[in-house]
Motif scaffolding. Structure first.
Motif, mmCIF file in Angstrom:
data_model
loop_
_atom_site.group_PDB
_atom_site.id
_atom_site.type_symbol
_atom_site.label_atom_id
_atom_site.label_comp_id
_atom_site.label_asym_id
_atom_site.label_seq_id
_atom_site.Cartn_x
_atom_site.Cartn_y
_atom_site.Cartn_z
ATOM 1 N N ALA A 112 -7.899 55.659 16.387
ATOM 2 C CA ALA A 112 -7.622 56.705 15.218
ATOM 3 C C ALA A 112 -8.982 56.958 14.556
ATOM 4 C CB ALA A 112 -6.432 56.184 14.532
ATOM 5 N N PRO B 106 -2.842 63.534 7.829
ATOM 6 C CA PRO B 106 -2.931 62.280 8.105
ATOM 7 C C PRO B 106 -1.458 61.893 8.698
ATOM 8 C CG PRO B 106 -3.041 62.498 5.950
ATOM 9 C CD PRO B 106 -3.150 63.747 6.346
ATOM 10 N N ALA B 107 -1.381 60.742 9.306
ATOM 11 C CA ALA B 107 -0.007 60.137 9.867
ATOM 12 C C ALA B 107 0.141 59.239 8.911
ATOM 13 C CB ALA B 107 -0.212 59.404 11.375
ATOM 14 N N SER C 299 -4.976 59.586 15.645
ATOM 15 C CA SER C 299 -4.340 59.851 14.407
ATOM 16 C C SER C 299 -5.373 59.747 13.346
ATOM 17 C CB SER C 299 -3.369 58.995 14.160
ATOM 18 O OG SER C 299 -2.226 58.825 15.208
ATOM 19 N N VAL D 53 0.581 55.413 13.912
ATOM 20 C CA VAL D 53 -0.815 55.417 14.102
ATOM 21 C C VAL D 53 -1.330 55.341 15.635
ATOM 22 C CG1 VAL D 53 -3.226 55.089 13.293
ATOM 23 C CG2 VAL D 53 -1.340 55.206 11.842
ATOM 24 N N THR E 57 -7.915 50.858 12.112
ATOM 25 C CA THR E 57 -8.202 52.207 12.481
ATOM 26 C C THR E 57 -9.020 52.378 13.774
ATOM 27 O OG1 THR E 57 -7.596 53.041 10.275
ATOM 28 C CG2 THR E 57 -8.639 54.672 11.928
#
Length: 512
Positions: free
Chosen positions: A86, A109-110, A62, A58, A81
């Motif tokens: 991200a 999504p990663a 991302s 991430v 996040t």
């Protein structure tokens, strides 16, 4: 990695510096056990989760898919996040396999962080589509130092995160149509934190009570974001319990709460008789309440709730009732910094006393959402540029009184014509919910050869073994509703189809 207060992570870091020793999060698990973290303690958790996500691939731009109910893991993943630049995609953990496949296809999504209880269903729906899937137990143990999600080592590589960077895509509730992806930025969360802290008069000593789902906007926008800005604390419960809402609020020492009308009615119906009232300082609510329910809930919690109006798309609220005492059927005037128009079908402003669509002026990606995900045709329809700003067409109707306060009428398609008269299904529902023997009710439109359309009610009785008779309800309606607004039929059902925050999905009810 952001360092300024113009990003959400910047606000978090500043509050950790100034309120590090103060309580941030109290999480009450289903078992009744409560775990508490200070701001400094939770910041350590966020750093570890960020390192783990970075190690999983991430980085800036991302997507991190959160298939979680209310939990400290959700909060930590959200903040981590944000720190990485991200963006999160929080979704209903009870999403059907079809919905999961659609979400994964749309956001790629990663990493997906999935509740262990839903892992098998997730794998079946999205097998091989997500590079990394992290299973968590959704309780405090998954933030213990030994938890897999906290095993990231070191500090993630620093990246400058722009205030305009995407921080989230939230899917709308889908009450009248399929969900749309609402794109949100770092600046959006800064804007909502500042506006909602001011609107609630929030201080560091206050404590929000969050029982609504975290994957929706209400808990994030109105509770967590302003708490983080001011150094206030949040008491988060794993699930919503109508019968336990009051005693748990007392146990956790909360001062502020935010609810929808439907959960309020459930609390009033399920709260044991003789429950000692609370002494809350402030309660927001959205959607219509009848006068009796508004007064009864005020007596129960120690303060009359104040109605507000906002959407996931408007980020912060647009209006809020500031009258004293607050009213049961008024969403109030625009809050400072908001400009509102009420617009008719001809595109012109309507006069006071006439229902018009709410248009909200703002800046996309700042005090309005950035746009709908991969939907340029919808964006072109709902935004009308106006210089450096834009008008967002909400699809909601309101009426303005002479004093400038607004009254919510409903969605554009919630207002029907009955023999030429406008009838708001939302207003009929709020009134009918106070009828004898009624726990909750949804009202839908049914074609009529004489009147064009008529309202029809679907009732969940308080006592399923002894529902009120249609004749009793007809008599009640004759005394409390205008002729055009009186339901032409009363159908009894076990439960209403709802979204996770209690909004009725009328499109799933078929009039008989």
């Amino acid at each position: 990695m952001s360092t300024g207060a113009d990003t959400f992570d910047g606000i978090w870091r500043r509050t950790v510096e100034t309120h590090g020793a103060s309580p941030f999060l109290l999480f009450r698990a289903e078992s009744g056990e409560t775990t508490t973290w200070t701001y400094a303690e939770f910041d350590d958790v966020v750093g570890r989760v960020a390192a783990s996500l970075a190690a999983a691939g991430v980085g800036p731009g991302s997507a991190v898919h959160l298939v979680l109910r209310n939990s400290p893991v959700f909060v930590a993943a959200w903040l981590a996040t944000s720190r990485l630049g991200a963006w999160m995609v929080p979704v209903d953990p009870a999403s059907a396999a079809r919905d999961i496949r659609t979400q994964v296809r749309r956001v790629r999504p990663a990493v997906s962080i999935v509740a262990a209880a839903r892992a098998a269903a997730f794998t079946e729906a999205a097998a091989g589509e997500v590079p990394v899937v992290v299973e968590v137990a959704e309780d405090a143990s998954d933030l213990d130092p030994a938890a897999p999600l906290l095993q990231g080592a070191g500090t993630p590589e620093a990246h400058a995160v722009d205030a305009g960077a995407r921080i989230a895509v939230m899917f709308t509730s889908g009450t009248t149509s399929e969900p749309k992806g609402v794109e949100l930025t770092q600046a959006n969360y800064v804007s909502v934190a500042r506006t909602m802290a001011a609107a609630a008069g929030l201080q560091a000593r206050h404590r929000w009570y969050v029982t609504l789902p975290l994957f929706h906007a209400n808990a994030q926008y109105y509770c967590f974001a302003p708490a983080i800005l001011t150094g206030a604390s949040v008491a988060l419960t794993a699930t919503f319990s109508a019968s336990r809402w009051v005693p748990v609020a007392r146990e956790l020492g909360v001062t502020h709460a935010s609810l929808f009308a439907a959960p309020i009615r459930m609390i009033l119906a399920r709260c044991p008789a003789g429950e000692e009232p609370l002494a809350l300082e402030h309660v927001w609510f959205a959607q219509s309440l009848g006068a009796q329910h508004h007064r009864a809930f005020g007596d129960l919690v120690g303060t009359l709730p104040r109605q507000l109006y906002g959407m996931t798309e408007t980020v912060a609220v647009v209006t809020a009732d500031t009258s004293n005492p607050p009213a049961h059927d008024v969403i109030g005037p625009p809050v400072p910094g908001r400009a509102v128009r009420l617009v008719g079908i001809d595109g012109e402003d309507v006069p006071d006393g006439t229902a018009g669509e709410i248009w909200v002026r703002g800046r996309r990606g700042d005090d309005l959402f950035a746009g709908y995900l991969d939907a340029p045709e919808i964006n072109a329809r709902v935004f009308t540029p106006d210089g450096a700003e834009t008008w967002f067409h909400t699809g909601d109707l309101a009426v303005r009184a002479g004093n400038g306060a607004l009254r919510f009428v409903g969605r554009v398609d919630d207002v029907i014509k009955v023999a030429g008269e406008n009838v708001s299904l939302t207003e009929v529902e709020a009134a009918a919910a106070e009828a004898p023997g009624v726990l909750e009710v949804a009202v839908v439109a049914q074609p009529d050869p004489v009147r064009d359309q008529v309202p029809v009610a679907y009732v969940v009785p308080k006592d399923p073994s002894a529902p009120p008779s249609p004749e009793v309800l007809d008599e009640w309606a004759a005394h409390h509703l205008a002729p055009a607004a009186r339901p032409r039929a009363w159908h009894f059902i076990d439960e209403l189809p709802r979204t996770s925050v209690g909004k009725v999905r009328r499109f799933r009810i078929t009039a008989g």
